[in-house]
Design a protein around this motif. Structure first.
Motif, PDB file in Angstrom:
ATOM      1  N   LEU A   1      -7.722   0.957  -6.422  1.00 35.92           N
ATOM      2  CA  LEU A   1      -6.906   2.160  -6.538  1.00 35.92           C
ATOM      3  C   LEU A   1      -5.433   1.810  -6.343  1.00 35.92           C
ATOM      4  O   LEU A   1      -5.029   1.343  -5.291  1.00 35.92           O
ATOM      5  CB  LEU A   1      -7.351   3.205  -5.513  1.00 35.92           C
ATOM      6  N   ASP A   2      -4.653   2.003  -7.408  1.00 39.38           N
ATOM      7  CA  ASP A   2      -3.214   1.798  -7.331  1.00 39.38           C
ATOM      8  C   ASP A   2      -2.545   3.112  -7.742  1.00 39.38           C
ATOM      9  O   ASP A   2      -3.224   4.118  -7.934  1.00 39.38           O
ATOM     10  CB  ASP A   2      -2.795   0.639  -8.233  1.00 39.38           C
ATOM     11  N   SER A   3      -1.221   3.068  -7.889  1.00 40.25           N
ATOM     12  CA  SER A   3      -0.524   4.327  -8.145  1.00 40.25           C
ATOM     13  C   SER A   3      -0.975   4.961  -9.463  1.00 40.25           C
ATOM     14  O   SER A   3      -1.140   6.171  -9.562  1.00 40.25           O
ATOM     15  CB  SER A   3       0.985   4.102  -8.149  1.00 40.25           C
ATOM     16  N   MET A   4      -1.204   4.107 -10.483  1.00 39.27           N
ATOM     17  CA  MET A   4      -1.622   4.654 -11.772  1.00 39.27           C
ATOM     18  C   MET A   4      -3.001   5.290 -11.659  1.00 39.27           C
ATOM     19  O   MET A   4      -3.260   6.360 -12.193  1.00 39.27           O
ATOM     20  CB  MET A   4      -1.666   3.527 -12.793  1.00 39.27           C
TER      21      MET A   4
ATOM     22  N   TYR B   1       7.733   7.475 -10.423  1.00 39.40           N
ATOM     23  CA  TYR B   1       6.535   7.993  -9.755  1.00 39.40           C
ATOM     24  C   TYR B   1       6.948   8.985  -8.661  1.00 39.40           C
ATOM     25  O   TYR B   1       6.385  10.077  -8.525  1.00 39.40           O
ATOM     26  CB  TYR B   1       5.790   6.794  -9.162  1.00 39.40           C
TER      27      TYR B   1
ATOM     28  N   LEU C   1      -4.321   6.496  -8.965  1.00 36.90           N
ATOM     29  CA  LEU C   1      -4.271   7.690  -8.122  1.00 36.90           C
ATOM     30  C   LEU C   1      -3.882   8.919  -8.938  1.00 36.90           C
ATOM     31  O   LEU C   1      -4.471   9.999  -8.778  1.00 36.90           O
ATOM     32  CB  LEU C   1      -3.294   7.500  -6.961  1.00 36.90           C
ATOM     33  N   ILE C   2      -2.927   8.758  -9.830  1.00 36.93           N
ATOM     34  CA  ILE C   2      -2.502   9.900 -10.638  1.00 36.93           C
ATOM     35  C   ILE C   2      -3.656  10.423 -11.468  1.00 36.93           C
ATOM     36  O   ILE C   2      -3.933  11.618 -11.509  1.00 36.93           O
ATOM     37  CB  ILE C   2      -1.329   9.493 -11.569  1.00 36.93           C
TER      38      ILE C   2
ATOM     39  N   ILE D   1       0.338  16.759  -2.551  1.00 32.75           N
ATOM     40  CA  ILE D   1       0.507  15.332  -2.264  1.00 32.75           C
ATOM     41  C   ILE D   1       1.256  15.083  -0.956  1.00 32.75           C
ATOM     42  O   ILE D   1       0.990  14.126  -0.246  1.00 32.75           O
ATOM     43  CB  ILE D   1       1.199  14.613  -3.444  1.00 32.75           C
ATOM     44  N   ALA D   2       2.163  15.981  -0.615  1.00 32.99           N
ATOM     45  CA  ALA D   2       2.974  15.764   0.590  1.00 32.99           C
ATOM     46  C   ALA D   2       2.124  15.779   1.858  1.00 32.99           C
ATOM     47  O   ALA D   2       2.555  15.319   2.908  1.00 32.99           O
ATOM     48  CB  ALA D   2       4.074  16.803   0.683  1.00 32.99           C
TER      49      ALA D   2
ATOM     50  N   LYS E   1       8.161  12.108 -10.305  1.00 32.05           N
ATOM     51  CA  LYS E   1       7.046  12.889 -10.850  1.00 32.05           C
ATOM     52  C   LYS E   1       6.436  13.788  -9.772  1.00 32.05           C
ATOM     53  O   LYS E   1       6.073  14.923 -10.016  1.00 32.05           O
ATOM     54  CB  LYS E   1       5.982  11.939 -11.402  1.00 32.05           C
ATOM     55  N   PHE E   2       6.336  13.253  -8.554  1.00 31.79           N
ATOM     56  CA  PHE E   2       5.746  14.045  -7.475  1.00 31.79           C
ATOM     57  C   PHE E   2       6.800  14.804  -6.667  1.00 31.79           C
ATOM     58  O   PHE E   2       6.488  15.398  -5.646  1.00 31.79           O
ATOM     59  CB  PHE E   2       4.915  13.140  -6.555  1.00 31.79           C
TER      60      PHE E   2
ATOM     61  N   LEU F   1      -3.000   8.101   3.127  1.00 25.12           N
ATOM     62  CA  LEU F   1      -3.697   6.988   2.452  1.00 25.12           C
ATOM     63  C   LEU F   1      -5.160   6.904   2.861  1.00 25.12           C
ATOM     64  O   LEU F   1      -6.027   6.654   2.031  1.00 25.12           O
ATOM     65  CB  LEU F   1      -3.030   5.656   2.806  1.00 25.12           C
TER      66      LEU F   1
ATOM     67  N   LYS G   1       0.822  -1.220   0.000  1.00 26.36           N
ATOM     68  CA  LYS G   1       0.000   0.000   0.000  1.00 26.36           C
ATOM     69  C   LYS G   1       0.850   1.263   0.000  1.00 26.36           C
ATOM     70  O   LYS G   1       0.410   2.327  -0.407  1.00 26.36           O
ATOM     71  CB  LYS G   1      -0.931   0.001   1.210  1.00 26.36           C
TER      72      LYS G   1
ATOM     73  N   ASN H   1       3.121   1.997  -1.923  1.00 32.29           N
ATOM     74  CA  ASN H   1       3.361   2.443  -3.297  1.00 32.29           C
ATOM     75  C   ASN H   1       2.428   3.537  -3.783  1.00 32.29           C
ATOM     76  O   ASN H   1       2.751   4.261  -4.694  1.00 32.29           O
ATOM     77  CB  ASN H   1       3.142   1.285  -4.267  1.00 32.29           C
ATOM     78  N   VAL H   2       1.216   3.559  -3.197  1.00 28.57           N
ATOM     79  CA  VAL H   2       0.221   4.467  -3.742  1.00 28.57           C
ATOM     80  C   VAL H   2       0.619   5.923  -3.504  1.00 28.57           C
ATOM     81  O   VAL H   2       0.407   6.775  -4.354  1.00 28.57           O
ATOM     82  CB  VAL H   2      -1.172   4.151  -3.158  1.00 28.57           C
ATOM     83  N   LEU H   3       1.196   6.189  -2.353  1.00 30.17           N
ATOM     84  CA  LEU H   3       1.576   7.573  -2.059  1.00 30.17           C
ATOM     85  C   LEU H   3       3.098   7.724  -2.054  1.00 30.17           C
ATOM     86  O   LEU H   3       3.779   7.223  -1.157  1.00 30.17           O
ATOM     87  CB  LEU H   3       0.993   8.018  -0.721  1.00 30.17           C
ATOM     88  N   PRO H   4       3.634   8.404  -3.075  1.00 26.02           N
ATOM     89  CA  PRO H   4       5.083   8.463  -3.238  1.00 26.02           C
ATOM     90  C   PRO H   4       5.825   9.074  -2.052  1.00 26.02           C
ATOM     91  O   PRO H   4       6.927   8.636  -1.722  1.00 26.02           O
ATOM     92  CB  PRO H   4       5.262   9.310  -4.496  1.00 26.02           C
ATOM     93  N   HIS H   5       5.213  10.076  -1.389  1.00 22.26           N
ATOM     94  CA  HIS H   5       5.960  10.683  -0.277  1.00 22.26           C
ATOM     95  C   HIS H   5       6.080   9.729   0.901  1.00 22.26           C
ATOM     96  O   HIS H   5       6.975   9.851   1.722  1.00 22.26           O
ATOM     97  CB  HIS H   5       5.338  12.013   0.147  1.00 22.26           C
ATOM     98  N   LYS H   6       5.170   8.734   0.981  1.00 22.06           N
ATOM     99  CA  LYS H   6       5.264   7.739   2.055  1.00 22.06           C
ATOM    100  C   LYS H   6       6.460   6.814   1.811  1.00 22.06           C
ATOM    101  O   LYS H   6       7.087   6.331   2.747  1.00 22.06           O
ATOM    102  CB  LYS H   6       3.982   6.911   2.133  1.00 22.06           C
TER     103      LYS H   6
ATOM    104  N   ARG I   1       4.645  -1.070 -15.073  1.00 22.69           N
ATOM    105  CA  ARG I   1       4.995  -0.852 -13.663  1.00 22.69           C
ATOM    106  C   ARG I   1       5.870  -1.977 -13.123  1.00 22.69           C
ATOM    107  O   ARG I   1       5.706  -2.438 -12.005  1.00 22.69           O
ATOM    108  CB  ARG I   1       3.727  -0.724 -12.815  1.00 22.69           C
TER     109      ARG I   1
ATOM    110  N   PHE J   1      -8.353   0.211  -1.510  1.00 18.87           N
ATOM    111  CA  PHE J   1      -7.027  -0.429  -1.486  1.00 18.87           C
ATOM    112  C   PHE J   1      -7.178  -1.941  -1.335  1.00 18.87           C
ATOM    113  O   PHE J   1      -6.540  -2.711  -2.037  1.00 18.87           O
ATOM    114  CB  PHE J   1      -6.172   0.136  -0.363  1.00 18.87           C
TER     115      PHE J   1
ATOM    116  N   PHE K   1       5.401   7.407 -15.897  1.00 22.79           N
ATOM    117  CA  PHE K   1       6.222   6.539 -15.068  1.00 22.79           C
ATOM    118  C   PHE K   1       5.877   5.068 -15.228  1.00 22.79           C
ATOM    119  O   PHE K   1       6.628   4.208 -14.812  1.00 22.79           O
ATOM    120  CB  PHE K   1       6.026   6.936 -13.606  1.00 22.79           C
ATOM    121  N   GLU K   2       4.704   4.786 -15.824  1.00 24.65           N
ATOM    122  CA  GLU K   2       4.179   3.430 -15.703  1.00 24.65           C
ATOM    123  C   GLU K   2       4.708   2.445 -16.726  1.00 24.65           C
ATOM    124  O   GLU K   2       4.387   1.274 -16.676  1.00 24.65           O
ATOM    125  CB  GLU K   2       2.649   3.450 -15.705  1.00 24.65           C
TER     126      GLU K   2
END
Lengths: 535, 82
Positions: free
Chosen positions: B33-36, A270, B38-39, B55-56, A273-274, B60, A241, A243-248, A432, B28, A464-465
């Motif tokens: 919902l995955d990274s692709m 990814y 989400l964008i 985003i920062a 990108k962010f 989740l 999980k 992976n979904v939020l890059p800053h995490k 990916r 999830f 990125f994908e």
């Protein structure tokens, strides 16, 4: 002691540094002694349930210290473990269980209902065994009669095991173009050859803090696991999980003070990108490795500019040749955004060959098929001599010349003697980081209701994908075209990373002169619909 | 005028092609919902509701369901704009 088999790494570290941390996962910590003694205990239970050397044991256990304990326990029993993707749909797991003919399926509370579905409605001989975490009563809620139920306990020794380095350690199933996933057999010696080379090449130490990012059914994870244990270092398991939020992900690297990060490039792109990496971020990080697909140069530049203290290495190699077969350390930050990054030179004990159809090297710099030989070569696909013969060539250059594997990748050798990739000969794609046969998606579409005809193509994205999967559909007569419904039906058969993200309706599919679906026309139609501003 | 939840549901079904049974479904757990995804979702939320998400500062849990995405949108004070 010298390690002869993969589990010996754990046994050795349990003697050398019993109380040091081996695995970290969230708030959970497991020492080398705990890992060794818990896997001993589970190995005895496996043996008591009849598991013998060479038997397959499927793991339906999400990535966790318990999953790693199960892996080591299987090896200590001499069994071959088959890591299953708990997020994969039941139909696909069914095919894998069927093909591996596993004696046991190890499951936990969170995977209990999936285990139940997999085992109740089929006449399979596979039996379930429940692994109980600290607070997980599973067997009481299930209608299956388990072979055993194992509460986490410890034992001082493991059952005897006559295993040899050439024994198969695990089966890793990859996408198959006929719709049937292929089980790649990987031996102890395959993994250990790479690990031994890597820990000396990268100077691993017990102080290393290694990321465990890829899922366990992905072959890259075996490097994280066994590389860590070979060095007596610490493995930090990252949840999917994250992976979904890059800053995490950035916080994960920073907070755990990781010294090595290893993942597919799409995640790194990814994060770029962010823009979640700060200048001189991750001060403890020494190495950043990627494998599985091309890392777009602009994203690599982003990373290298921010982390001048880090060593960046591209690894390359299909599952069939174990983790990676070649490497290239990027010597300095590329200046041009279109600079190609080579896959480099062979890792220790491996060889890369670029050959034409007559198995001769093409003229200098020419593009040919990429073959791999050496210590990483899998014995082949499980129970599938036909598909094995098609790509593993036995001594093609005469007796004693060794086997080589045809990767399907096109490559050339540059003036710098480094190997460069030039795409694929077939319809295998990377999205990916996942290796996908478009044929597997098409086979699944054929049996999806509401569809008269369908074809799948991939378009390389600038994002990125990696490749974007596109599906052209001719709906059944009188049926509405509802991509969201089709996607949902398809998700019953395919894992989410194989589901097309773009859909177009056609009255009939365009055909070429040979009467086959004209994928070039489809590609340009999808390209136009994805880039309306260009046309 | 459609509600915020309905508009997010429409993004899922019409643009991401993902069928979400109810606004409470865990996106999830179900792999919806995955990274692709989400964008694309962020891009469409920004387009449709006209605001920028940093985003920062996202967590989740704020994306766990259509309902929670709706409250994220509404808390940013633009949910009713169209």
């Amino acid at each position: 002691m010298t390690a002869k088999l993969l589990q010996d790494y754990v046994v050795r570290q349990a003697q050398l540094r019993p109380d040091e941390i081996a695995i970290v996962s969230g708030d959970e910590r497991l020492t080398y002694s705990q890992l060794d003694r818990q896997s001993n205990s589970l190995a005895w239970r496996l043996r008591a349930a009849g598991c013998q050397r060479g038997d397959r044991v499927a793991l339906l256990v999400p990535k966790s210290p318990l999953a790693i304990v199960s892996i080591i326990a299987c090896l200590k029993t001499g069994c071959i473990y088959v890591p299953l993707d708990v997020d994969s749909p039941r139909d696909r797991l069914d095919l894998i269980l069927e093909s591996s003919s596993s004696r046991l399926l190890l499951a936990v509370a969170s995977s209990a209902s999936l285990a139940e579905k997999l085992l109740t409605e089929t006449a399979r001989t596979t039996r379930v065994a429940w692994l109980k975490g600290e607070s997980e009563p599973t067997s009481s809620t299930s209608s299956l009669t388990p072979a055993f139920s194992w509460p986490v306990t410890e034992a001082a020794t493991a059952p005897s095991n006559a295993g040899r380095p050439e024994d198969v350690a695990h089966l890793l199933f990859t996408s198959g173009s006929t719709g049937r996933p292929k089980g790649v057999m990987i031996t102890h010696a395959n993994v250990m050859s790479f690990v031994e080379w890597a820990i000396s090449h990268f100077n691993y130490t017990p102080e290393d803090r290694i990321s465990g990012h890829p899922p366990l059914h992905f072959d890259l994870s075996t490097f994280d696991i066994y590389g860590t244990f070979a060095a007596g270092a610490q493995l930090y398991l990252a949840s999917a999980k994250l992976n979904v939020l890059p800053h995490k992900v950035a916080e994960f690297i920073r907070g755990n003070e990781l010294t090595q990060w290893f993942s597919v490039p799409s995640l790194l792109s990814y994060m770029a990108k962010f823009d979640v990496v700060r200048p001189h971020d991750f001060p403890k990080l020494k190495r950043l490795l990627w494998c599985g697909e091309r890392f777009p140069t602009p994203a690599l530049i982003y990373w290298m500019k921010r982390l001048p203290h880090v060593e960046f290495t591209n690894l390359y190699g299909p599952t069939e040749t174990t983790i990676a077969s070649s490497f290239y350390r990027v010597p300095e930050c590329p200046t041009a955004e279109d600079a190609p990054i080579p896959i480099g030179i062979p890792c220790g004990g491996e060889s890369l060959l670029v050959l034409d159809e007559r198995l001769q090297p093409p003229s200098a710099g020419g593009v040919g098929d990429l073959y791999i030989g050496g210590v990483g070569l899998s014995p082949g696909y499980w129970n599938d001599p036909e598909r094995t013969r098609a790509v593993f060539l036995d001594e093609p250059f005469g007796p004693g010349s060794g086997r080589i594997y045809k990767t399907g990748d096109l490559a050339s050798v540059g003036k710098d003697d480094l190997v460069y990739l030039h795409g694929r000969r077939d319809s295998q794609i990377k999205s990916r980081g996942y290796r996908i046969e478009l044929g597997e998606i098409e086979v699944a579409l054929q049996t999806t209701s509401g569809i008269r005809e369908a074809a799948v193509i991939a378009i390389e994205s600038s994002g990125f994908e990696g490749a974007v999967i596109c599906c052209a559909v001719v709906p059944e007569r009188g049926m509405a075209f509802e991509p969201q419904v089709l996607r949902s039906r398809l998700s019953q058969r395919l894992p989410h990373y194989m589901l097309p993200s773009h859909w177009l309706r056609f009255e009939s599919l365009p055909l070429n002169g040979n009467g086959k679906v004209d994928k070039t026309v489809l590609r340009s139609q999808f390209y136009e619909s994805l880039h309306p501003e260009v046309s | 005028m459609s509600t915020c939840v309905e508009r997010i549901q429409a993004i899922f079904s019409q643009i991401l092609y993902r069928e979400v049974e109810s606004p409470q479904v865990d996106l999830f757990e179900t792999g919806l919902l995955d990274s692709m995804g989400l964008i694309e979702l962020l891009f469409n939320l920004e387009q449709q509701f006209g605001f920028q998400l940093d985003i920062a500062h996202l967590d989740l849990d704020q994306f766990r369901s259509i309902e929670s995405i709706a409250s994220l949108v509404e808390s940013s004070g633009v949910g009713q704009a169209s």
